[in-house]
Design an enzyme around this catalytic site. Structure first.
Site, PDB file in Angstrom:
ATOM      1  CG  HIS A   1      -0.180   0.388   2.567  1.00 36.82           C
ATOM      2  ND1 HIS A   1       0.605  -0.898   3.094  1.00 36.82           N
ATOM      3  CD2 HIS A   1       0.198   1.344   3.467  1.00 36.82           C
ATOM      4  CE1 HIS A   1       1.249  -0.375   4.266  1.00 36.82           C
ATOM      5  NE2 HIS A   1       0.867   0.990   4.418  1.00 36.82           N
TER       6      HIS A   1
ATOM      7  NE  ARG B   1       8.467  -3.874  10.418  1.00 38.02           N
ATOM      8  CZ  ARG B   1       9.601  -3.327  10.557  1.00 38.02           C
ATOM      9  NH1 ARG B   1      10.460  -3.663  10.989  1.00 38.02           N
ATOM     10  NH2 ARG B   1       9.166  -2.385  10.067  1.00 38.02           N
TER      11      ARG B   1
HETATM   12  O1  LIG Z   1       5.574  -1.968   9.994  1.00 40.51           O
HETATM   13  C1  LIG Z   1       5.907  -1.570   9.197  1.00 40.51           C
HETATM   14  O2  LIG Z   1       7.120  -1.208   9.020  1.00 40.51           O
HETATM   15  C2  LIG Z   1       4.864  -0.577   8.201  1.00 40.51           C
HETATM   16  C3  LIG Z   1       3.717  -0.245   8.656  1.00 40.51           C
HETATM   17  C4  LIG Z   1       2.834   0.588   7.530  1.00 40.51           C
HETATM   18  O3  LIG Z   1       3.234   0.410   6.574  1.00 40.51           O
HETATM   19  C5  LIG Z   1       1.793   1.369   8.130  1.00 40.51           C
HETATM   20  O4  LIG Z   1       1.225   1.130   9.246  1.00 40.51           O
HETATM   21  O5  LIG Z   1       0.997   1.907   7.303  1.00 40.51           O
HETATM   22 FE   LIG Z   2       2.001   2.126   5.529  1.00 42.47          FE
END
Ligand SMILES: O=C(O)CCC(=O)C(=O)O
Ligand SMILES: [Fe+2]
Length: 253
Positions: free
Chosen positions: A122, A189
């Site tokens: 996205h 993560r």
């Molecule tokens: O966890 C990540 O590194 C990406 C999270 C992300 O793209 C979002 O929260 O929009």
């Molecule tokens: Fe994001």
């Protein structure tokens, strides 16, 4: 944390006022102590979150001011003003990706070596994202040729994503980055994203200095509220800006 406090206060209110024994007093004192401790913890963590939000908002504003300056826009706070607005729709999101076993390409190929997707492809719809993570990798960004590049995890650095609104407000000079997050097979993560956004009724327009006969407006003016509504009607990976693109015959200098 909220649940924990609710739990303790429910317990306090459940104490029978009739039963005024030494033991019940002790219990009441213990619960009050626990409640005070929980409240203290909650206010420490909520003030830490508020301080963090204030710091990342300031960082986002400074970056946007520098960016406007770099684009030769005379009003350097043209972008950051939207975030400083009291009605700004900026949000913070905490993502947790628990460890997930790897996927196998097909059942004959071994070992299994594909990380599962935790957050699908996205672009962020807001203006700018200030992202931090723990030391577990997973974030990948997409290059123009469609290749996915892993971002090295570093808890001491911020990753700054250009969002869809910044693409629209710079008439395509800055392009929102497509990204995704993969899970790790053995470690969790954690990431924390601050999404800098304007107030819902703010009109998303390009500074007039950035429009010329050679660079006609690419997008129709829209509000952040309209953009969000359109985004919710689409799937995560769909391109939303396409909905607001000017037709060739509509492009004005
Ligand atoms: O966890 C990540 O590194 C990406 C999270 C992300 O793209 C979002 O929260 O929009
Ligand atoms: Fe994001």
């Amino acid at each position: 944390m909220k649940n924990k406090i609710n739990f303790i206060s429910t317990k306090l209110s459940n104490l029978n006022p009739q039963n005024n024994t030494h033991q019940s007093n002790l219990k009441r004192q213990y619960c009050t102590h626990q409640l005070e401790k929980a409240k203290e913890k909650q206010s420490t963590s909520s003030s830490a979150v508020s301080a963090y939000i204030e710091a990342v908002r300031e960082l986002a504003c400074e970056l946007l001011d520098l960016l406007a300056e770099g684009l030769w826009v005379p009003d350097r706070s043209v972008f950051s003003r939207l975030i400083r607005d009291v009605d700004s729709d900026s949000i913070i999101r905490l993502n947790h990706y628990p460890p997930m076993p790897m996927l196998c390409q097909d059942k004959d190929s071994s070992p299994c070596n594909q990380n599962k997707v935790g957050f699908g492809e996205h672009s962020d719809p807001q203006i700018l994202t200030i992202l931090r993570s723990n030391d577990v990798g997973g974030l990948q960004i997409s290059l123009n040729d469609g290749a996915w590049v892993p971002v090295t995890p570093d808890p001491a650095t911020f990753c700054v994503n250009v969002g869809d609104l910044l693409q629209a407000m710079t008439n395509g000079r800055f392009v929102s980055v497509r990204h995704k997050a993969l899970t790790n097979s053995s470690k969790s993560r954690l990431s924390m994203a601050y999404f800098a956004a304007p107030p819902p009724d703010a009109r998303i327009t390009v500074p007039p200095e950035m429009i010329s006969p050679n660079k006609p407006a690419l997008y129709k003016p829209f509000t952040w509220g309209e953009f969000k509504k359109a985004a919710f009607a689409l799937r995560l990976g769909d391109s939303r800006l396409g909905l607001f693109r000017m037709e060739c015959d509509e492009q004005v200098a």
